[in-house]
Write a protein that holds these residues in place. Structure first.
Motif, mmCIF file in Angstrom:
data_model
loop_
_atom_site.group_PDB
_atom_site.id
_atom_site.type_symbol
_atom_site.label_atom_id
_atom_site.label_comp_id
_atom_site.label_asym_id
_atom_site.label_seq_id
_atom_site.Cartn_x
_atom_site.Cartn_y
_atom_site.Cartn_z
ATOM 1 N N TYR A 128 0.841 -1.209 0.000
ATOM 2 C CA TYR A 128 0.000 0.000 0.000
ATOM 3 C C TYR A 128 0.873 1.255 0.000
ATOM 4 O O TYR A 128 0.639 2.195 -0.772
ATOM 5 N N HIS A 129 1.873 1.275 0.870
ATOM 6 C CA HIS A 129 2.813 2.404 0.903
ATOM 7 C C HIS A 129 3.488 2.580 -0.459
ATOM 8 O O HIS A 129 3.640 3.703 -0.955
ATOM 9 N N VAL A 132 0.467 3.510 -3.305
ATOM 10 C CA VAL A 132 -0.305 4.734 -3.081
ATOM 11 C C VAL A 132 0.604 5.937 -2.838
ATOM 12 O O VAL A 132 0.453 6.988 -3.467
ATOM 13 N N ASP A 133 1.555 5.779 -1.920
ATOM 14 C CA ASP A 133 2.406 6.896 -1.530
ATOM 15 C C ASP A 133 3.547 7.101 -2.521
ATOM 16 O O ASP A 133 3.711 8.184 -3.085
ATOM 17 N N ARG A 134 4.338 6.072 -2.743
ATOM 18 C CA ARG A 134 5.525 6.223 -3.594
ATOM 19 C C ARG A 134 5.179 6.165 -5.083
ATOM 20 O O ARG A 134 5.720 6.925 -5.876
ATOM 21 N N GLN A 136 2.045 6.507 -6.522
ATOM 22 C CA GLN A 136 0.930 7.374 -6.947
ATOM 23 C C GLN A 136 0.088 6.698 -8.036
ATOM 24 O O GLN A 136 -0.318 7.328 -9.020
ATOM 25 N N TRP A 264 9.391 0.156 3.942
ATOM 26 C CA TRP A 264 8.249 0.315 4.841
ATOM 27 C C TRP A 264 8.686 0.393 6.302
ATOM 28 O O TRP A 264 8.124 1.169 7.087
ATOM 29 N N TYR A 267 9.643 3.837 7.078
ATOM 30 C CA TYR A 267 8.444 4.673 6.929
ATOM 31 C C TYR A 267 7.607 4.629 8.201
ATOM 32 O O TYR A 267 7.104 5.658 8.671
ATOM 33 N N GLU A 271 7.229 8.156 9.795
ATOM 34 C CA GLU A 271 5.911 8.724 9.525
ATOM 35 C C GLU A 271 4.811 7.840 10.125
ATOM 36 O O GLU A 271 3.968 7.298 9.414
ATOM 37 N N ASN A 274 1.065 8.531 9.250
ATOM 38 C CA ASN A 274 0.701 8.133 7.888
ATOM 39 C C ASN A 274 0.532 6.619 7.792
ATOM 40 O O ASN A 274 -0.375 6.125 7.104
ATOM 41 N N ASN A 275 1.389 5.887 8.493
ATOM 42 C CA ASN A 275 1.278 4.431 8.470
ATOM 43 C C ASN A 275 -0.023 3.973 9.122
ATOM 44 O O ASN A 275 -0.680 3.051 8.615
ATOM 45 N N ASP A 278 -2.720 4.355 6.722
ATOM 46 C CA ASP A 278 -2.646 3.274 5.729
ATOM 47 C C ASP A 278 -3.316 2.007 6.270
ATOM 48 O O ASP A 278 -4.059 1.327 5.549
#
Length: 327
Positions: A128-129, A132-134, A136, A264, A267, A271, A274-275, A278
């Protein structure tokens, strides 16, 4: 308590089950009775002293697990003895008990069993990270997943589909690709028997893929990067192949593309809020039936070396889980 111990660095066959002292929770810590602990690629590295984290010998591998809280230390408020939880430990989970920082322990969602819970977060949160995040990744885009039948690969397929992407799954055998199809892949690519470059050109009408998810490394990474389209994103997840590819950077210039690292574990530390967001999103997708974790097998503590060996030899589709109480 019993633990699967690494007393000397090496291959899984050197691991031994032995008795060790019961654990006590210190300030800000949680001790839990391990019901299930998933096997992940870092476990194969840490026992060989090849991982970035290097615990002192002897130690147990195992970075994620699910179980029941046995005791909590001073200052721990969000869980209590008797609660079912998921924990992220870095190492130590291949044992009947494990001690984790309270910040790395979360309540287990209702309706989830221990085996599934132990194998869910690391693979799905990584994917997901990444996507979605890296990466996009957007609805309507094309996602290529390498090593697609592994734990993170299947998670990437399912999350990609949930995001509205068209997913191309690449794996090395027809059996592995069949598992990918069952988990929602739109197109299948056998990179051992097919010309990967030509097949991707055919599947994308010459446009190229938008996002590459690569947990494998090795010789197919450069081919995949060459097969991205304009503004493509190449996600570096890991190197299960064992070979770290040397990428010609002119490829990114010519395609206006990006190479994005995905770590991850860091991350989560850098963060954490943010995790957590997620994880909430993932639990919603799970409850909606859009994610279906694939457990290839469960092993007792004594059978743990076989579980790690199966992952090392890339014989696993989905995840394998060590269950300390399994006979």
């Amino acid at each position: 308590m019993k633990a699967l111990l690494c007393k000397e660095h090496g291959l899984p066959e050197k691991l031994v089950v032995d008795e060790v002292a019961d654990l006590e929770a210190g300030k800000g810590q949680v001790v839990l009775e391990v019901k299930a602990a998933a096997v992940n690629f870092p476990d194969t590295l840490i026992i060989q002293n090849l991982y970035q984290f290097k615990p002192e010998l002897p130690f147990s591998a195992g970075g994620e697990c699910a179980g029941v809280v046995k005791s909590v230390g001073e200052g721990v408020k969000h869980v209590k003895p008797g609660d079912s939880v998921i924990a992220f430990t870095g190492w130590g989970a291949f044992a009947e008990q494990v001690c984790a920082d309270a910040s790395a322990v979360i309540p287990m969602p209702e309706g989830m069993d221990y085996v599934t819970a132990s194998a869910f977060v690391m693979t799905y949160a990584t994917s997901y990270h990444a996507l979605v995040d890296r990466g996009q990744l957007k609805e309507g885009e094309t996602l290529l997943v390498l090593g697609a039948s592994g734990g993170v690969g299947l998670a990437a397929i399912e999350i990609g589909k949930a995001l509205g992407a068209r997913v191309i799954a690449a794996a090395s055998t027809a059996e592995k690709l069949a598992v990918c199809k069952d988990h929602g892949a739109d197109e299948l690519l056998n990179y051992e028997t097919e010309d990967m470059k030509a097949r991707l050109k055919e599947l994308t009408g010459g446009k190229g893929v938008d996002v590459v998810y690569d947990p494998v490394g090795g010789p197919f990474s450069e081919i995949a990067l060459r097969s991205t389209g304009w503004r493509g994103r190449f996600l570096v997840i890991g190197f299960a192949n064992g070979e770290i590819p040397k990428i010609p950077l002119n490829l990114t210039l010519l395609k206006g593309s990006s190479i994005c690292g995905v770590f991850w574990g860091d991350y989560v530390k850098r963060e954490p809020n943010n995790n957590i967001n997620d994880l909430f999103a993932l639990f919603e997708l799970l409850q909606a039936g859009k994610l279906k974790p694939h457990i290839a097998g469960t092993y007792s503590l004594e059978e743990g070396p076989k579980a790690i060996r199966a992952l090392m030899d890339r014989k696993v589709s989905g995840k394998v889980v060590i269950v300390p109480g399994k006979e």
